[in-house]
Design a protein around this motif. Structure first.
Motif, mmCIF file in Angstrom:
data_model
loop_
_atom_site.group_PDB
_atom_site.id
_atom_site.type_symbol
_atom_site.label_atom_id
_atom_site.label_comp_id
_atom_site.label_asym_id
_atom_site.label_seq_id
_atom_site.Cartn_x
_atom_site.Cartn_y
_atom_site.Cartn_z
ATOM 1 N N GLU A 114 0.821 -1.204 0.000
ATOM 2 C CA GLU A 114 0.000 0.000 0.000
ATOM 3 C C GLU A 114 0.859 1.259 0.000
ATOM 4 O O GLU A 114 0.391 2.347 0.361
ATOM 5 C CB GLU A 114 -0.933 -0.016 1.211
ATOM 6 C CG GLU A 114 -1.971 -1.141 1.141
ATOM 7 C CD GLU A 114 -2.908 -1.162 2.321
ATOM 8 O OE1 GLU A 114 -2.600 -0.492 3.340
ATOM 9 O OE2 GLU A 114 -3.945 -1.837 2.239
ATOM 10 N N ASP A 115 2.123 1.102 -0.399
ATOM 11 C CA ASP A 115 3.053 2.220 -0.545
ATOM 12 C C ASP A 115 3.360 2.909 0.784
ATOM 13 O O ASP A 115 3.665 4.107 0.822
ATOM 14 C CB ASP A 115 2.535 3.262 -1.549
ATOM 15 C CG ASP A 115 2.354 2.680 -2.947
ATOM 16 O OD1 ASP A 115 2.887 1.585 -3.188
ATOM 17 O OD2 ASP A 115 1.694 3.324 -3.779
ATOM 18 N N GLY A 116 3.276 2.159 1.869
ATOM 19 C CA GLY A 116 3.604 2.716 3.174
ATOM 20 C C GLY A 116 5.103 2.679 3.440
ATOM 21 O O GLY A 116 5.888 2.091 2.690
ATOM 22 N N GLY A 117 5.495 3.330 4.515
ATOM 23 C CA GLY A 117 6.891 3.310 4.944
ATOM 24 C C GLY A 117 7.017 2.544 6.246
ATOM 25 O O GLY A 117 6.457 2.959 7.272
ATOM 26 N N ILE A 118 7.693 1.413 6.223
ATOM 27 C CA ILE A 118 7.912 0.627 7.435
ATOM 28 C C ILE A 118 9.201 1.112 8.094
ATOM 29 O O ILE A 118 10.275 1.056 7.498
ATOM 30 C CB ILE A 118 7.997 -0.868 7.117
ATOM 31 C CG1 ILE A 118 6.668 -1.357 6.551
ATOM 32 C CG2 ILE A 118 8.367 -1.668 8.373
ATOM 33 C CD1 ILE A 118 6.632 -2.823 6.248
ATOM 34 N N VAL A 119 9.081 1.601 9.311
ATOM 35 C CA VAL A 119 10.226 2.161 10.024
ATOM 36 C C VAL A 119 10.832 1.090 10.916
ATOM 37 O O VAL A 119 10.161 0.573 11.815
ATOM 38 C CB VAL A 119 9.812 3.384 10.862
ATOM 39 C CG1 VAL A 119 11.046 4.002 11.527
ATOM 40 C CG2 VAL A 119 9.095 4.415 9.993
ATOM 41 N N ILE A 120 12.087 0.766 10.665
ATOM 42 C CA ILE A 120 12.813 -0.216 11.475
ATOM 43 C C ILE A 120 14.127 0.412 11.923
ATOM 44 O O ILE A 120 14.905 0.894 11.093
ATOM 45 C CB ILE A 120 13.100 -1.503 10.693
ATOM 46 C CG1 ILE A 120 11.803 -2.137 10.191
ATOM 47 C CG2 ILE A 120 13.858 -2.503 11.571
ATOM 48 C CD1 ILE A 120 12.009 -3.414 9.411
#
Length: 262
Positions: A114-120
């Motif tokens: 869904e074109d999100g940004g996963i922050v790790i």
């Protein structure tokens, strides 16, 4: 594909409260936004110097039109109100069982689709480095990147620790502080794609990610980074928790050291 309507609506509601508060407490300088990949999900890897880093990075990503998704303890999703909120904005539950890990991976894949940004945070916790440089990391970001093929975007940020020092109990509001944030080019992991996810492969990918973050932070700080990355295990420090300082005799007051790479 884009974020779902319900998720975006909840993000908008939360941002209407969080953004004004962040702007009031913290001046900002954002650099390198043009390096953010567009039209695709991304894995965002920042350095970690204070507990309010997620607010800083989340504020930045949302302002760039990227919905931020953080890894959260699975137990939080069972809480009546908090769990509903986390599920609505599609945060990623972290579980230790094999089945739970598979569910986490699927949730991450959905957010990326869904074109999100996963922050790790590759360091896994607040840096133990005395000068607050990125320390030796864990392999979670590298593993997800190699499993999904999503681009890894390194980010360095500096200054938020003056507003809320590491492990502080209160904000230092005056004088007003400023945070600087610098986005780097996506980390090149192309030669590792499709390779078996061995410790060597994951360590190589993790080191590249941390090298990129460290280089960006050196630019922000106008200083040279240490020649060797801080290793909490080698320094006899506990990998998590507040009490990690090394005593003069080399022992940690926090108990035995673990070497888990989560």
């Amino acid at each position: 594909m884009g974020e779902s309507r319900g998720s975006r609506a909840m993000f908008t509601f939360l941002a209407s409260w969080v953004r004004p508060a962040m702007n009031a407490m913290l001046g900002k300088e954002w650099l390198g936004q043009d390096r953010l990949p567009r039209g695709t999900g991304i894995i965002v890897c920042p350095n970690h110097v204070t507990e309010i880093d997620p607010l800083v990075v989340g504020h930045f990503l949302y302002s760039q039109g990227i919905m931020p998704h953080f890894l959260a303890k699975a137990s939080l999703f069972s809480l009546p109100v908090v769990g509903t909120l986390l599920r609505t904005i599609k945060q990623i539950p972290v579980e230790r069982s094999t089945a739970g890990a598979n569910r986490s991976l699927e949730a991450a894949r959905e957010a990326l689709a869904e074109d999100g940004g996963i922050v790790i945070y590759p360091e896994g916790t607040l840096t133990r480095d005395p000068q607050m440089w990125p320390m030796k990391g864990r392999s979670g970001a590298a593993r997800l990147a190699l499993q999904t093929g999503a681009p890894v975007v390194p980010i360095a940020q500096w200054g938020a620790q003056e507003l809320f020092p590491r492990y502080a109990t209160r904000f230092q509001l005056f004088p007003r502080k400023r945070v600087r944030l610098l986005v780097g080019e996506p980390v090149d992991l192309s030669d590792l794609q499709g390779a078996p996810l061995t410790k060597g492969t994951l360590d190589t990918a993790t080191d590249r990610i941390l090298d990129a973050i460290t280089e960006l932070l050196a630019e922000l700080r106008g200083e040279d980074a240490p020649a060797e990355r801080w290793d909490p295990i080698a320094k006899h420090q506990k990998p998590t928790g507040r009490r990690f300082e090394v005593h003069d005799d080399g022992d940690s007051p926090a108990g035995p050291v673990t070497g888990d790479q989560l």
